[in-house]
Design a protein around this motif. Structure first.
Motif, short mmCIF file in Angstrom:
data_model
loop_
_atom_site.label_atom_id
_atom_site.label_comp_id
_atom_site.label_asym_id
_atom_site.label_seq_id
_atom_site.Cartn_x
_atom_site.Cartn_y
_atom_site.Cartn_z
N GLN A 67 -1.87 -16.72 16.80
CA GLN A 67 -3.06 -16.79 17.64
C GLN A 67 -4.33 -16.65 16.80
N ALA A 68 -4.29 -15.71 15.83
CA ALA A 68 -5.45 -15.50 14.97
C ALA A 68 -5.73 -16.73 14.11
N ARG A 97 -5.41 -19.77 14.86
CA ARG A 97 -6.05 -20.84 15.62
C ARG A 97 -7.57 -20.78 15.49
N ASP A 98 -8.13 -19.59 15.31
CA ASP A 98 -9.59 -19.43 15.19
C ASP A 98 -10.05 -19.25 13.75
N TRP A 99 -9.12 -19.39 12.81
CA TRP A 99 -9.45 -19.15 11.39
C TRP A 99 -9.85 -20.44 10.71
N GLU A 100 -10.83 -20.36 9.82
CA GLU A 100 -11.24 -21.52 9.03
C GLU A 100 -11.11 -21.20 7.56
#
Length: 252
Positions: free
Chosen positions: A243-244, A246-249
Motif C-alpha cells: 500500500q505504501a 503505491r504512493d511512493w516515487e
C-alpha cells in the motif's frame, strides 16, 4: 532431515514428463518432499518466448526509457512489454519493475528469466505453479508432496533466495497459534511458511549458475501435529508495505 539432488537430469524440453524423469532416477517415499525449480517446470510446459513476440506499446516504451535513464544501460522495450503482459499488477516501474503474477507472487520483472534458455530469449514463470505441482505430485510414485521453487530478491536484505511459488500434497504453512512456548506462553501470531523454508533449504543443494541441479528431494522432514494453511500471498488490504509503495516515487 536429509536433502539430495536428483542426479543426471538432461536439458528439459517442452513436453517432457518431469515426474517420469524424476522417478527414473530416485526411489521416492510418500513422506519425501520433492522441490522442483520453476525453470524446468516452465521448460516442460513450453513457457519459452522470444522478444519479437512482444511488440512494445507506449507504456512499455516509456518504462524502458525511464529505466535506461536511471541505469545508463540500454533497455529493450519489448522486454518491458513481456513483463506487462505477464503481470496482473505493476507495483513499481522504477528503478526496476516489480509486478504481481496472475497467481499472486510478487517479483521483479514478472519472474521472467533471460538465462539458461538455450533456444529462446525468455523463460516465463509457469502459468499456474500449484497446478503444475499437483500434476507432478499425482504422477510421481508414492505421490510425495511437491514444491515448485523460484529464486527472488528480498526486501530489506541483499541477495536472493528460493521461495515456493506453487505446492501440492501438503499445506503451505503450519500454524503454531494456540500452542505454547517453553515457558507456557500461548503463541498468538506464529504461522510458519514451511514451503518457503523447504524451498530455501533445497536451493542450497540445487545451486545456481551452470552447475545447478533443478530437483531436490527432502527426506525425513515431518510436518508435525499442527494445523495447516494454504494462505501464502497477502491480500491487498493487509499488505501495508505494498500500500505504501503505491504512493511512493523513486528519487535517485
Amino acid at each position: 532431515m536429509e536433502l539430495f539432488a536428483v542426479p543426471d537430469l538432461p536439458e528439459i524440453r517442452a513436453g517432457d514428463d518431469l515426474a517420469a524423469m524424476i522417478a527414473e532416477r530416485v526411489d521416492l517415499r510418500p513422506d519425501d518432499v520433492v522441490c522442483v525449480a520453476s525453470t524446468v517446470v516452465s521448460k516442460a510446459e513450453g513457457r519459452t518466448a522470444d522478444l519479437e513476440e512482444f511488440p512494445a506499446g507506449p507504456r512499455a516504451k516509456e518504462i524502458a526509457r525511464n529505466l535506461e535513464e536511471i541505469s545508463g544501460d540500454e533497455k529493450d522495450p519489448r522486454f518491458a512489454q513481456a513483463v506487462l503482459e505477464n503481470s496482473t499488477d505493476v507495483v513499481m516501474e522504477e528503478p526496476f519493475i516489480l509486478t504481481e503474477a496472475p497467481f499472486g507472487h510478487v517479483s521483479v520483472n514478472a519472474g521472467i528469466d533471460r538465462s539458461n534458455v538455450p533456444d529462446h530469449d525468455l523463460l516465463l514463470l509457469p502459468e499456474r505453479p500449484s497446478q503444475s505441482a499437483e500434476r507432478i505430485h499425482e504422477n510421481l510414485p508414492e505421490s510425495p508432496p511437491v514444491i515448485v521453487t523460484d529464486t527472488s530478491g528480498r526486501s530489506f536484505r541483499h541477495g536472493q533466495r528460493a521461495v515456493a511459488i506453487g505446492w501440492a500434497g501438503m499445506p503451505a504453512s503450519r500454524d503454531w497459534r494456540g500452542e505454547t512456548d517453553r515457558d507456557g506462553h500461548e503463541l498468538q501470531v506464529t504461522v510458519q511458511s514451511v514451503v518457503d523454508e523447504l524451498a530455501g533449504a533445497a536451493n542450497l543443494v540445487s545451486g545456481e549458475g551452470d552447475g545447478g541441479n533443478p530437483v531436490v528431494v527432502v527426506r525425513d522432514w515431518d510436518f508435525g501435529d499442527h494445523d495447516g494453511s494454504d494462505n501464502m500471498f497477502r491480500e491487498m488490504r493487509r499488505d501495508f508495505v505494498r500500500q505504501a509503495l503505491r504512493d511512493w516515487e523513486y528519487e535517485p
